[in-house]
Design a protein around this motif. Structure first.
Motif, PDB file in Angstrom:
ATOM      1  N   LEU A 295       0.819  -1.205   0.000  1.00  0.00           N
ATOM      2  CA  LEU A 295       0.000   0.000   0.000  1.00  0.00           C
ATOM      3  C   LEU A 295       0.858   1.261   0.000  1.00  0.00           C
ATOM      4  O   LEU A 295       0.551   2.225  -0.712  1.00  0.00           O
ATOM      5  CB  LEU A 295      -0.937  -0.013   1.220  1.00  0.00           C
ATOM      6  CG  LEU A 295      -2.152  -0.930   1.063  1.00  0.00           C
ATOM      7  CD1 LEU A 295      -2.882  -1.103   2.395  1.00  0.00           C
ATOM      8  CD2 LEU A 295      -3.110  -0.377   0.003  1.00  0.00           C
TER       9      LEU A 295
ATOM     10  N   VAL B 286       0.826   4.207  -2.752  1.00  0.00           N
ATOM     11  CA  VAL B 286       0.696   5.639  -2.499  1.00  0.00           C
ATOM     12  C   VAL B 286       1.848   6.399  -3.162  1.00  0.00           C
ATOM     13  O   VAL B 286       1.645   7.452  -3.777  1.00  0.00           O
ATOM     14  CB  VAL B 286       0.678   5.905  -0.980  1.00  0.00           C
ATOM     15  CG1 VAL B 286       0.939   7.387  -0.704  1.00  0.00           C
ATOM     16  CG2 VAL B 286      -0.657   5.477  -0.398  1.00  0.00           C
TER      17      VAL B 286
ATOM     18  N   ARG C 170       0.943  19.104  -0.630  1.00  0.00           N
ATOM     19  CA  ARG C 170      -0.427  18.867  -0.204  1.00  0.00           C
ATOM     20  C   ARG C 170      -0.798  17.406  -0.380  1.00  0.00           C
ATOM     21  O   ARG C 170      -1.341  16.766   0.531  1.00  0.00           O
ATOM     22  CB  ARG C 170      -1.392  19.702  -1.043  1.00  0.00           C
ATOM     23  CG  ARG C 170      -2.874  19.419  -0.746  1.00  0.00           C
ATOM     24  CD  ARG C 170      -3.799  20.014  -1.805  1.00  0.00           C
ATOM     25  NE  ARG C 170      -3.791  19.271  -3.052  1.00  0.00           N
ATOM     26  CZ  ARG C 170      -4.596  18.245  -3.320  1.00  0.00           C
ATOM     27  NH1 ARG C 170      -5.458  17.811  -2.426  1.00  0.00           N
ATOM     28  NH2 ARG C 170      -4.511  17.620  -4.478  1.00  0.00           N
ATOM     29  N   ARG C 171      -0.447  16.885  -1.520  1.00  0.00           N
ATOM     30  CA  ARG C 171      -0.849  15.520  -1.809  1.00  0.00           C
ATOM     31  C   ARG C 171      -0.134  14.508  -0.925  1.00  0.00           C
ATOM     32  O   ARG C 171      -0.712  13.502  -0.519  1.00  0.00           O
ATOM     33  CB  ARG C 171      -0.618  15.211  -3.280  1.00  0.00           C
ATOM     34  CG  ARG C 171      -1.531  16.084  -4.172  1.00  0.00           C
ATOM     35  CD  ARG C 171      -1.167  15.964  -5.635  1.00  0.00           C
ATOM     36  NE  ARG C 171      -1.305  14.629  -6.132  1.00  0.00           N
ATOM     37  CZ  ARG C 171      -0.322  13.916  -6.686  1.00  0.00           C
ATOM     38  NH1 ARG C 171       0.861  14.446  -6.814  1.00  0.00           N
ATOM     39  NH2 ARG C 171      -0.548  12.691  -7.083  1.00  0.00           N
TER      40      ARG C 171
ATOM     41  N   LEU D 237      -2.045  14.541   2.273  1.00  0.00           N
ATOM     42  CA  LEU D 237      -3.389  14.016   2.052  1.00  0.00           C
ATOM     43  C   LEU D 237      -3.375  12.503   1.892  1.00  0.00           C
ATOM     44  O   LEU D 237      -4.120  11.783   2.567  1.00  0.00           O
ATOM     45  CB  LEU D 237      -3.988  14.664   0.806  1.00  0.00           C
ATOM     46  CG  LEU D 237      -5.344  14.108   0.380  1.00  0.00           C
ATOM     47  CD1 LEU D 237      -6.390  14.247   1.494  1.00  0.00           C
ATOM     48  CD2 LEU D 237      -5.853  14.800  -0.893  1.00  0.00           C
ATOM     49  N   TYR D 238      -2.488  12.011   1.025  1.00  0.00           N
ATOM     50  CA  TYR D 238      -2.502  10.579   0.743  1.00  0.00           C
ATOM     51  C   TYR D 238      -2.078   9.770   1.968  1.00  0.00           C
ATOM     52  O   TYR D 238      -2.584   8.676   2.215  1.00  0.00           O
ATOM     53  CB  TYR D 238      -1.611  10.259  -0.459  1.00  0.00           C
ATOM     54  CG  TYR D 238      -2.128  10.820  -1.778  1.00  0.00           C
ATOM     55  CD1 TYR D 238      -3.233  11.688  -1.819  1.00  0.00           C
ATOM     56  CD2 TYR D 238      -1.536  10.493  -2.983  1.00  0.00           C
ATOM     57  CE1 TYR D 238      -3.704  12.211  -3.017  1.00  0.00           C
ATOM     58  CE2 TYR D 238      -2.000  11.005  -4.194  1.00  0.00           C
ATOM     59  CZ  TYR D 238      -3.077  11.867  -4.197  1.00  0.00           C
ATOM     60  OH  TYR D 238      -3.537  12.382  -5.380  1.00  0.00           O
TER      61      TYR D 238
ATOM     62  N   ASP E  13      -2.627  10.660   4.994  1.00  0.00           N
ATOM     63  CA  ASP E  13      -3.823  10.711   5.832  1.00  0.00           C
ATOM     64  C   ASP E  13      -4.847   9.681   5.381  1.00  0.00           C
ATOM     65  O   ASP E  13      -5.441   8.970   6.196  1.00  0.00           O
ATOM     66  CB  ASP E  13      -4.456  12.111   5.730  1.00  0.00           C
ATOM     67  CG  ASP E  13      -4.242  12.914   6.988  1.00  0.00           C
ATOM     68  OD1 ASP E  13      -3.179  12.728   7.616  1.00  0.00           O
ATOM     69  OD2 ASP E  13      -5.144  13.705   7.346  1.00  0.00           O
ATOM     70  N   VAL E  14      -5.056   9.652   4.079  1.00  0.00           N
ATOM     71  CA  VAL E  14      -6.036   8.703   3.540  1.00  0.00           C
ATOM     72  C   VAL E  14      -5.633   7.277   3.879  1.00  0.00           C
ATOM     73  O   VAL E  14      -6.450   6.466   4.323  1.00  0.00           O
ATOM     74  CB  VAL E  14      -6.168   8.887   2.011  1.00  0.00           C
ATOM     75  CG1 VAL E  14      -6.942   7.725   1.404  1.00  0.00           C
ATOM     76  CG2 VAL E  14      -6.853  10.214   1.691  1.00  0.00           C
TER      77      VAL E  14
ATOM     78  N   GLY F 216      -5.966   6.732   7.656  1.00  0.00           N
ATOM     79  CA  GLY F 216      -7.379   6.676   7.982  1.00  0.00           C
ATOM     80  C   GLY F 216      -8.031   5.390   7.506  1.00  0.00           C
ATOM     81  O   GLY F 216      -8.852   4.780   8.191  1.00  0.00           O
ATOM     82  N   GLY F 217      -7.619   4.953   6.338  1.00  0.00           N
ATOM     83  CA  GLY F 217      -8.211   3.749   5.767  1.00  0.00           C
ATOM     84  C   GLY F 217      -7.858   2.489   6.525  1.00  0.00           C
ATOM     85  O   GLY F 217      -8.556   1.474   6.433  1.00  0.00           O
ATOM     86  N   LEU F 218      -6.759   2.560   7.264  1.00  0.00           N
ATOM     87  CA  LEU F 218      -6.341   1.371   7.997  1.00  0.00           C
ATOM     88  C   LEU F 218      -7.168   1.161   9.272  1.00  0.00           C
ATOM     89  O   LEU F 218      -7.190   0.066   9.828  1.00  0.00           O
ATOM     90  CB  LEU F 218      -4.854   1.485   8.367  1.00  0.00           C
ATOM     91  CG  LEU F 218      -3.871   1.416   7.181  1.00  0.00           C
ATOM     92  CD1 LEU F 218      -2.440   1.599   7.666  1.00  0.00           C
ATOM     93  CD2 LEU F 218      -4.017   0.093   6.445  1.00  0.00           C
ATOM     94  N   ARG F 219      -7.787   2.222   9.725  1.00  0.00           N
ATOM     95  CA  ARG F 219      -8.578   2.103  10.958  1.00  0.00           C
ATOM     96  C   ARG F 219      -9.734   1.131  10.779  1.00  0.00           C
ATOM     97  O   ARG F 219     -10.268   0.992   9.667  1.00  0.00           O
ATOM     98  CB  ARG F 219      -9.128   3.481  11.356  1.00  0.00           C
ATOM     99  CG  ARG F 219      -8.087   4.383  12.007  1.00  0.00           C
ATOM    100  CD  ARG F 219      -8.693   5.729  12.294  1.00  0.00           C
ATOM    101  NE  ARG F 219      -9.382   6.248  11.107  1.00  0.00           N
ATOM    102  CZ  ARG F 219      -9.892   7.469  11.018  1.00  0.00           C
ATOM    103  NH1 ARG F 219      -9.788   8.312  12.051  1.00  0.00           N
ATOM    104  NH2 ARG F 219     -10.499   7.872   9.925  1.00  0.00           N
TER     105      ARG F 219
END
Lengths: 201, 201, 201, 201
Positions: free
Chosen positions: D168, D172, D184-185, D188-189, D191-192, D195-198
């Motif tokens: 993963l 990314v 920024r990206r 962001l990525y 974070d995504v 966050g997605g792993l939670r």
DNA sequence: CATGAATGAGTCTTCATTCAT
DNA sequence: CATGAATGAAGACTCATTCAT
């Protein structure tokens, strides 16, 4: 006649219906000439790179016509091989089988002396599908015919086969080559070979 | 005995009288062994790099002992060559010169069949100063002696010389090699050669 | 419909209004088919020579239709790309924006899994004048519409843009491809991506 | 520390007891430097010819040290890989597993952003016997440890494995690379992904 | 003396691109 | 328009030989 036979055989084996463009044919021929010259000059490495340069064509062109060194060798040899088969047939047609055998040995030796590649093909084991395999079969057939008559006439031992002739002549050529140029030896070795083929008293 | 002959001839000519340190001699021998093995395995490229690696020595060491590939080949061959000379002398000592010639041909063929390098040296033109040149002279002398007797006895044509024998046997070996293993052919070709040497009726 | 869209966009921009002769069109199609097959077979080198041969046309023909490899790739992809835009619009039309996003991700992933060239185009930076640039704009418009609604509904973070979706899905596809085929991972990674898009609690 | 670990690993894998001569080591290092530079410059073709020229050594030298392109890549990567393992362990040692995961993702991403070759190795399927295989195992072990704690703490879904993290993060990175530089990206990525792993609520 | 790292010329082979037919 | 032969630059790889250690 030999030329015609070659014409029929050559292009056809390239591919069905590909008569080869004029310029392509010219290039092909140039490459063959150069390769022939290299071989005659004693360089049997047949480096496709060098040949291309000498022939004044790109490397790729050589590779297009002859994917492998062996393909080049075969093409190189095919022409002379056809000639050799003609001569063998002529020898086999002789009235006197002894004369025929003599002639056969002399002609074969003469041709492979000029073209070492021909010797290489004559000696090589048959590999299915090669265009020269057919020529070799043609040759052996003619020689076998001659041998039969010679055996019947009592001038050749019965246990000698056509492929033995091929290998023995190549052996004699090998002996001559390593010994340097010497006309005496050519005649002597031919004599020895011919004499050795006679039935043991 | 052959070994001694080699010792006397080989190294002493190579360097200025230095009898070779123990480890140097060991290395030399290792290199020879490996080279011999490669040759026997059909790899006649004799790449000095590869040989060095296989022998567990540095390339430089190989170069020190054998400046050129040919030098290596010669050293490789010297041992067996001496053996061959012995056999030729034995053959020449035979009571019956015909038997002697037969034996000579068979033994020579046998040795070069085992050691292709030997054939290479037998065929090669003499180059002055080579240690094998002397061996070749020894061989030719013994053979010439035998031929003289054989000619006198009427079993060999008078125009055959010792070096012809060398080249012809190598030619036969060449013919046998390219034809694949076949005991029939060994006997046949030896017969043909021997028969061919007889005076023309 | 996708086809029509392609027809309007693709060829017309390529040449000056000429509707393409029947045989030319056939050749063009053949080339595309073969290229598609190569790509599907995992060969992404797209060698124009090889493609020409497989398509049974001359190299020159391929070059006429597709001046560069990239042009071929684009043409190849245009068809599926149009399809993808359709699906994106369908997803954007969903009542539930969360469902829409899920659907969008799944469909996009599915299409680029099948067609690696599509992924390449989706990821590539826009180059003016390309026929696919318009498609990309279409796609991003549809996705942006969906994202707006999703953000409003609180199921997607507000700082995610349409092009982020493109890149992220391609990233997931990349991760899946390098990991070998595994259905578990497809679902997991889609879940992770979708979950990651949600606003941080 | 990481450096020391590398020192112990590097030379030893070359061969037992071959500490590498000073000049050889210097050359090896030069080649690695050049290769590293090429890669960083976006040229991932790693042409051994070009590298040799740039490094000011002969081609043969490059081939001696790195028989294949892959060998070079591995050597190139080994150093940074060891560093990455260190960082992963540090992250895994964090009191707060959530912090640890965040750190892990960030560090991993940072390293493969700098060294694309590292990403290639992280993604590649394990091939037995490769020196990096051990490093990969080390990495996965550290990550797995961290994941266990994170799952227990309820901050990561239980169906995520260490190799998923590897793939993963590389995905990314892939997404970031194709999108051009943009801080920024990156945030962001990351974070995504985090966050997605939670676990799904 | 021994070592083996380094050298680099030489060879093979592929393939994108052009252009005569 | 289509064809495919020709081109030749480019890159991979080998190996004989030298020379610093």
């Amino acid at each position: 006649m030999a030329q015609e036979g070659l014409q029929e055989r050559g292009p056809r084996q390239e591919g069905p219906g590909a008569p080869l463009r004029a310029d392509a044919a010219r290039n092909r021929e140039r490459v063959l000439e150069v390769a022939r010259a290299r071989l005659a000059a004693g360089d049997d490495s047949l480096q496709l790179n060098a040949i291309a340069k000498l022939a004044g064509v790109g490397v790729g062109t050589v590779y297009r016509h002859f994917p492998t060194r062996h393909a080049l060798l075969e093409a190189l040899v095919a022409e002379r091989f056809a000639l050799l088969v003609e001569q063998a047939r002529a020898a086999a047609a002789r009235d006197d089988p002894a004369d025929g055998v003599r002639l056969l040995l002399r002609h074969t030796l003469g041709m492979i002396a000029v073209d070492p590649g021909l010797a290489a093909v004559l000696e090589s084991a048959d590999r299915g599908g090669e265009p020269t395999a057919a020529l070799k079969a043609d040759l052996d057939r003619a020689v076998a015919r001659l041998l039969d008559r010679a055996v019947a006439a009592g001038v050749v031992r019965p246990d000698v086969r056509a492929d033995d002739i091929r290998h023995l002549v190549c052996g004699v050529q090998h002996a001559l080559r390593t010994g340097g140029e010497d006309p005496r030896r050519v005649e002597l070795y031919l004599d020895v070979l011919f004499g050795g083929l006679r039935p043991t008293a």
